[in-house]
Design a protein around this motif. Structure first.
Motif, short mmCIF file in Angstrom:
data_model
loop_
_atom_site.label_atom_id
_atom_site.label_comp_id
_atom_site.label_asym_id
_atom_site.label_seq_id
_atom_site.Cartn_x
_atom_site.Cartn_y
_atom_site.Cartn_z
N GLU A 171 0.84 -1.21 0.00
CA GLU A 171 0.00 0.00 0.00
C GLU A 171 0.87 1.25 0.00
O GLU A 171 0.37 2.36 0.08
CB GLU A 171 -0.93 0.02 1.22
N SER A 193 -3.57 -2.96 4.97
CA SER A 193 -4.98 -2.91 4.56
C SER A 193 -5.33 -4.36 4.22
O SER A 193 -4.44 -5.17 3.96
CB SER A 193 -5.17 -2.03 3.34
N GLN A 195 -6.19 -5.57 1.60
CA GLN A 195 -6.28 -5.65 0.15
C GLN A 195 -6.25 -7.08 -0.42
O GLN A 195 -7.15 -7.50 -1.11
CB GLN A 195 -5.16 -4.81 -0.48
N LYS A 198 -9.13 -9.27 0.87
CA LYS A 198 -10.49 -9.02 0.35
C LYS A 198 -10.61 -9.55 -1.08
O LYS A 198 -11.67 -10.01 -1.49
CB LYS A 198 -10.90 -7.55 0.49
N ARG A 217 0.15 1.52 9.23
CA ARG A 217 1.10 1.97 8.21
C ARG A 217 2.19 2.80 8.87
O ARG A 217 1.90 3.82 9.49
CB ARG A 217 0.38 2.80 7.13
N GLN A 231 -10.43 1.64 8.53
CA GLN A 231 -10.87 1.83 7.16
C GLN A 231 -12.17 1.08 6.96
O GLN A 231 -12.29 -0.06 7.44
CB GLN A 231 -9.76 1.21 6.31
N HIS A 441 -2.13 0.77 -6.03
CA HIS A 441 -1.35 -0.39 -5.61
C HIS A 441 -1.26 -1.36 -6.78
O HIS A 441 -1.99 -1.19 -7.77
CB HIS A 441 -1.92 -1.05 -4.34
N GLY A 477 -10.65 5.59 -1.65
CA GLY A 477 -10.22 5.29 -3.01
C GLY A 477 -10.27 3.80 -3.26
O GLY A 477 -10.37 3.00 -2.33
N GLY A 478 -10.24 3.46 -4.52
CA GLY A 478 -10.26 2.04 -4.87
C GLY A 478 -10.12 1.87 -6.36
O GLY A 478 -9.76 2.81 -7.08
N SER A 479 -10.45 0.65 -6.81
CA SER A 479 -10.26 0.36 -8.23
C SER A 479 -10.91 -0.97 -8.59
O SER A 479 -11.27 -1.75 -7.71
CB SER A 479 -8.76 0.27 -8.55
N ARG A 481 -9.90 -4.54 -10.00
CA ARG A 481 -8.63 -5.25 -9.81
C ARG A 481 -8.29 -6.12 -11.03
O ARG A 481 -9.18 -6.46 -11.82
CB ARG A 481 -8.69 -6.17 -8.58
N GLY A 522 -13.15 -2.79 -5.72
CA GLY A 522 -13.55 -2.36 -4.38
C GLY A 522 -13.11 -0.96 -4.06
O GLY A 522 -12.64 -0.21 -4.93
N ILE A 523 -13.25 -0.66 -2.80
CA ILE A 523 -12.98 0.70 -2.35
C ILE A 523 -12.74 0.67 -0.85
O ILE A 523 -13.15 -0.29 -0.17
CB ILE A 523 -14.18 1.61 -2.71
N ALA A 524 -12.08 1.68 -0.34
CA ALA A 524 -11.91 1.80 1.12
C ALA A 524 -11.95 3.27 1.50
O ALA A 524 -11.48 4.13 0.75
CB ALA A 524 -10.58 1.18 1.54
N1 ASP Z 1 -6.55 -1.06 -0.31
C1 ASP Z 1 -6.71 0.30 -0.75
C2 ASP Z 1 -6.26 1.26 0.34
O1 ASP Z 1 -6.19 0.87 1.48
C3 ASP Z 1 -8.11 0.63 -1.07
C4 ASP Z 1 -8.65 -0.19 -2.18
O2 ASP Z 1 -8.05 -0.24 -3.24
O3 ASP Z 1 -9.74 -0.74 -1.99
O4 ASP Z 1 -6.02 2.44 0.09
#
Ligand code: ASP
Length: 564
Positions: A171, A193, A195, A198, A217, A231, A441, A477-479, A481, A522-524
């Motif tokens: 991250e 996270s 990541q 999930k 972190r 988160q 990421h 933020g997220g994306s 995958r 996803g998103i966080a």
């Molecule tokens: N894992 C990412 C973060 O913690 C969020 C995500 O891409 O869902 O920023």
């Protein structure tokens, strides 16, 4: 054994309907006022404050200390002097029994006033938490959790925990490591996270997941950042990025309405590219305008070619009249502002749209033709008293900083309290010291049409990613995958991962991608940041029961500690 009943009501509950009732209350002594035969005592718990009236013959209150915890029995009476600021302000309780459950020494912080130095507050956090504003914030945090759970569970999301003793997830921060007890050559990483987990949950068939996840972190210390934070972490399968944004746009709108009161109908989306072009940043605060108008071409076509040496941009920013109407020295303020950012006056022109005033600025008249001025004014839609600042040949990111300082210097009255915005389609990579790094990421999927550039020009590749920005702060933020092994490996290779690193760190994950991985994304969202934005309160520590200070130290438990 004598069983004590501690309360029939809480301290924020009694009102006129209870007059005449015999009640038992417990709580902290907020303050005591002694008068002749009677003393008055404010009894406090997390629900509120109730006034007690104590006859000196029943109890000599002068021996009581603030913050001692007591139980009382008594009768609810109508108050002669009503206090409209309190829910319980129309009544008081005439006490006939009082028992001190635990006496309090003189407290190092006075709960009834909010002024204290932060170190003392953090050292005695359990006392600090008794304060009304902190109690409210912590309860609000809990209510936010409830609201989020309600919304997501209703959409068939499943709440699943993932490990905290984990592996690094790239991250972007350093990992905290925890030694393995049987062999100190081995360690866990505290989860930055969830990541990877999930995504593995998606591979495990749960197509909608969420969790209030603790993240750790080891980042540079900056104000308003905690090395341990929470988160709201979400992931979904069989979904595209438009659908993800819609689901979470609705959630954010509900939370803003509930906890801030503002009615937001839609959250605008702009691409990363447009954000940089319009605001000089990917985290624009859109509560105020000050948008950029690019006049590079316009100026280039005029007689100002000599000013465009570095082939950077020439930008006009309109400063509306209401930004500075009370400021008599507006030009001085603006000049000071830009000088703070190392911009030379010769690279700048102020264009005032008021005919009588004309132009101000270095050699302004000789630089701008009448037609050019007219065109610029039209383009930025300036009305009479507005000022247009023209920055010649500048870097957009620098102008983004200046835009912020102009706002901070002039502090115009804002008509929006909350301005959320989605930024989409970030580049997949950025160059740091000649190496490519992921902007989000390494699991972020490229835009399908851009996959072909991965081999030839990876810096051109845009990703299926999004950030939620509110008032200039990144809230989440997220994306979408990557769900194919080959593409994931290709990304790792571009990032410079060796075969061994790939195998050791991500072997299990790459293997998982070979067993029918659904398309997913996803998103966080940072919970503490979200809270602080919803309440417009700056300090995220005010939403954490036990925060660390800005150096990552817990002043109450005194940790980190020396290893003994
Ligand atoms: N894992 C990412 C973060 O913690 C969020 C995500 O891409 O869902 O920023």
């Amino acid at each position: 054994m004598n069983i004590i009943k501690y309360r029939t009501h809480n301290c924020g509950e009694l009102n006129k309907n209870n007059i005449g009732q015999y009640v038992i209350l417990s709580g902290w002594i907020h303050n005591i006022r002694n008068f002749g035969y009677f003393s008055f005592l404010d009894l406090r718990d997390r629900f509120g404050i109730t006034q007690l009236k104590i006859n000196k013959k029943i109890y000599n209150s002068s021996v009581l200390n603030n913050e001692s915890i007591i139980t009382i029995k008594g009768t609810v009476l109508e108050r002669s002097k009503i206090n409209n600021n309190l829910y319980t302000g129309k009544i008081e309780v005439l006490v006939n029994k009082i028992k001190v459950l635990n006496d309090s020494k003189k407290t190092p912080i006075i709960i009834a006033n909010n002024k204290n130095n932060e170190n003392i507050r953090l050292k005695y956090r359990y006392l600090d938490l008794r304060r009304e504003f902190l109690t409210k914030n912590i309860i609000m945090r809990n209510k936010t959790y409830i609201e989020i759970r309600k919304y997501l569970l209703n959409l068939s999301f499943i709440e699943i925990d993932t490990p905290i003793l984990s592996v690094p997830t790239s991250e972007g921060a350093r990992n905290f490591t925890v030694q393995y007890r049987f062999d100190n050559k081995y360690s866990y990483s505290l989860s930055q996270s969830p990541q990877i987990f999930k995504q593995l949950i998606m591979m495990g068939g749960f197509d909608k997941y969420f969790q209030f996840a603790k993240c750790f972190r080891d980042e540079d210390f900056r104000s308003n950042r905690q090395i341990e934070f929470t988160q709201l972490d979400c992931e979904m399968s069989f979904i595209n990025y438009d659908e993800i944004l819609k689901i979470f746009e609705r959630l954010i709108i509900i939370l803003i309405k509930k906890f801030n009161g503002e009615n937001i109908r839609r959250i605008k989306r702009i691409t990363y590219k447009k954000a940089i072009a319009k605001y000089g940043t990917d985290k624009p605060d859109t509560r105020y305008s000050l948008k950029f108008t690019n006049i590079t071409k316009l100026v280039f076509n005029d007689n100002l070619k000599d000013k465009i040496k570095n082939k950077k941009e020439t930008i006009a920013i309109k400063i509306p009249f209401y930004f500075f109407k009370k400021n008599k020295n507006i030009y001085k303020s603006l000049i000071k502002t830009v000088q703070k950012h190392d911009i030379k006056i010769k690279d700048l022109v102020f264009l005032n749209n008021n005919k009588n005033k004309g132009l101000i600025g270095y050699k302004a008249k000789s630089h701008l033709t009448k037609q050019l001025k007219k065109n610029i004014k039209q383009l930025v839609k300036a009305s009479k008293k507005d000022i247009i600042v023209i920055f010649f040949d500048q870097n957009l990111l620098k102008l983004g900083q200046i835009r912020k300082t102009i706002y901070k210097t002039l502090r115009p009255k804002l008509n929006k309290k909350i301005a959320p915005l989605w930024i989409t389609k970030f580049p997949l990579f950025k160059k740091v010291k000649n190496k490519l790094k992921s902007v989000h990421h390494p699991f972020t999927a490229p835009i399908p049409e851009h996959i072909k550039y991965l081999k030839t020009n990876p810096e051109l590749v845009k990703s299926q990613s999004y950030d939620l920005i509110i008032n200039g702060i990144e809230i989440g933020g997220g994306s979408i995958r990557i769900n194919k092994k080959d593409l994931q490996k290709q990304i790792f290779r571009i990032l410079g991962y060796s075969k061994t690193k790939m195998k050791v760190e991500f072997g299990f994950f790459l293997e998982a991608l070979e067993f029918g991985t659904p398309p997913h994304g996803g998103i966080a969202f940072g919970i503490e940041r979200l809270m602080s934005i919803l309440t417009l309160e700056k300090d995220i520590k005010n939403f954490i029961a036990f925060p660390k200070n800005k150096y990552g130290i817990d002043l109450m438990c005194k940790t980190p500690r020396k290893i003994l």
